[in-house]
Design a protein around this motif. Structure first.
Motif, PDB file in Angstrom:
ATOM      1  N   UNK A  59       0.862  -1.182   0.000  1.00  0.00           N
ATOM      2  CA  UNK A  59       0.000   0.000   0.000  1.00  0.00           C
ATOM      3  C   UNK A  59       0.896   1.229   0.000  1.00  0.00           C
ATOM      4  N   UNK A  60       0.766   2.063  -1.019  1.00  0.00           N
ATOM      5  CA  UNK A  60       1.594   3.263  -1.134  1.00  0.00           C
ATOM      6  C   UNK A  60       1.197   4.319  -0.118  1.00  0.00           C
ATOM      7  N   UNK A  61       2.205   5.028   0.370  1.00  0.00           N
ATOM      8  CA  UNK A  61       2.015   6.096   1.354  1.00  0.00           C
ATOM      9  C   UNK A  61       2.773   7.330   0.897  1.00  0.00           C
ATOM     10  N   UNK A  62       2.142   8.478   1.054  1.00  0.00           N
ATOM     11  CA  UNK A  62       2.841   9.756   0.902  1.00  0.00           C
ATOM     12  C   UNK A  62       2.982  10.330   2.302  1.00  0.00           C
ATOM     13  N   UNK A  63       4.181  10.210   2.864  1.00  0.00           N
ATOM     14  CA  UNK A  63       4.406  10.592   4.256  1.00  0.00           C
ATOM     15  C   UNK A  63       4.823  12.048   4.413  1.00  0.00           C
TER      16      UNK A  63
END
Length: 282
Positions: free
Chosen positions: A26-30
């Motif tokens: 699952x991609x995350x933009x932190x």
């Protein structure tokens, strides 16, 4: 009984070696940035880069890491209710920040229900030993894959695309990471301006000498709003955009020159049509 003999090590089989259940990233933009965006090394980022091309709709920096993961889980769990997940810190440079901030975000992901590990995307010039010390300890308790943006082994290409680091720095980061027992991956773009098919294929031998566990390949894509798109409009003769059959032949040749135990995660990338200038696959 037919026996499946794959011609390369694929990522799904690799995950089965580590997990007994189905696992999805699952991609995350932190909310991180990059040293060649914030001025510490440069401005404007890599000439080809527009992060909108790979961020899912739920990836927004105004949402916490946990919230992004929960929204991603809802998307996948409808089809696979027993799925487990890897938190993929994908956007920009996910080791570029204060150590405590990095720890907090990684732990927030790992404390989210059904998250069984981390994939951390970063740059070779953004892996200090202090962070590696922490990741080495984290790796003893959780699945961890650190993925470096290599893009090219050619320093002239790296300068042209404004990467802000050398290939020597890539070699150093990969070797330091793998020496800690951490699974180490890489990402390269095939077809960057100035690189011939022969030069691209020779890159495979160079990468094979590095302690890489995984590798992603994909074709060069020209994306709206990037500096490279402007360069293409201005001097299209400097670019060679591979047709479908030509690219398939290039990838086959490339893979045949790779160390056979390297796990290949992908061969192509597909950007949103509204952002993609070329190639269109026609």
């Amino acid at each position: 009984m037919m026996v499946h003999n794959p011609l390369y090590n694929d990522f799904a089989a690799f995950l089965k070696q580590h997990f007994t259940c189905k696992v999805q990233k699952i991609s995350i933009n932190a909310g991180f940035t990059c040293p060649n965006r914030d001025g510490s090394k440069g401005q404007g980022g890599c000439t080809y880069c527009n992060n909108q091309t790979f961020n899912p709709e739920y990836c927004h920096t105004d949402k916490s890491v946990r919230t992004q993961l929960e929204e991603g889980k809802r998307f996948f769990s409808y089809k696979y209710p027993d799925m487990k997940y890897l938190a993929y810190f994908q956007a920009y440079t996910n080791t570029y920040g204060e150590l405590q901030e990095l720890k907090n975000k990684y732990l927030e992901a790992l404390q989210t229900e059904d998250v069984v590990g981390l994939v951390i995307g970063t740059r070779p010039d953004c892996m200090p030993d202090e962070l590696l010390n922490y990741l080495e300890e984290l790796n003893k308790q959780h699945f961890l894959l650190v993925e470096y943006g290599i893009e090219s082994t050619n320093d002239q290409t790296l300068i042209r695309i404004n990467r802000g680091h050398t290939f020597a720095e890539t070699v150093d980061a990969i070797e330091r990471t793998a020496s800690r027992g951490i699974l180490t991956g890489g990402h390269v773009i095939l077809g960057l301006p100035g690189e011939s098919p022969e030069e691209i294929v020779s890159q495979a031998g160079t990468l094979s000498r590095l302690p890489l566990t995984t590798l992603k390949l994909h074709q060069l894509q020209l994306i709206r709003g990037t500096r490279m798109a402007y360069e293409y409009y201005k001097n299209p003769e400097e670019f060679h955009l591979f047709g479908v059959d030509e690219y398939i032949d290039l990838v086959i040749d490339y893979v045949e020159h790779l160390r056979p135990d390297i796990v290949l995660e992908r061969f192509i990338s597909q950007s949103p049509k509204k952002l993609l200038i070329a190639p269109t696959g026609d």
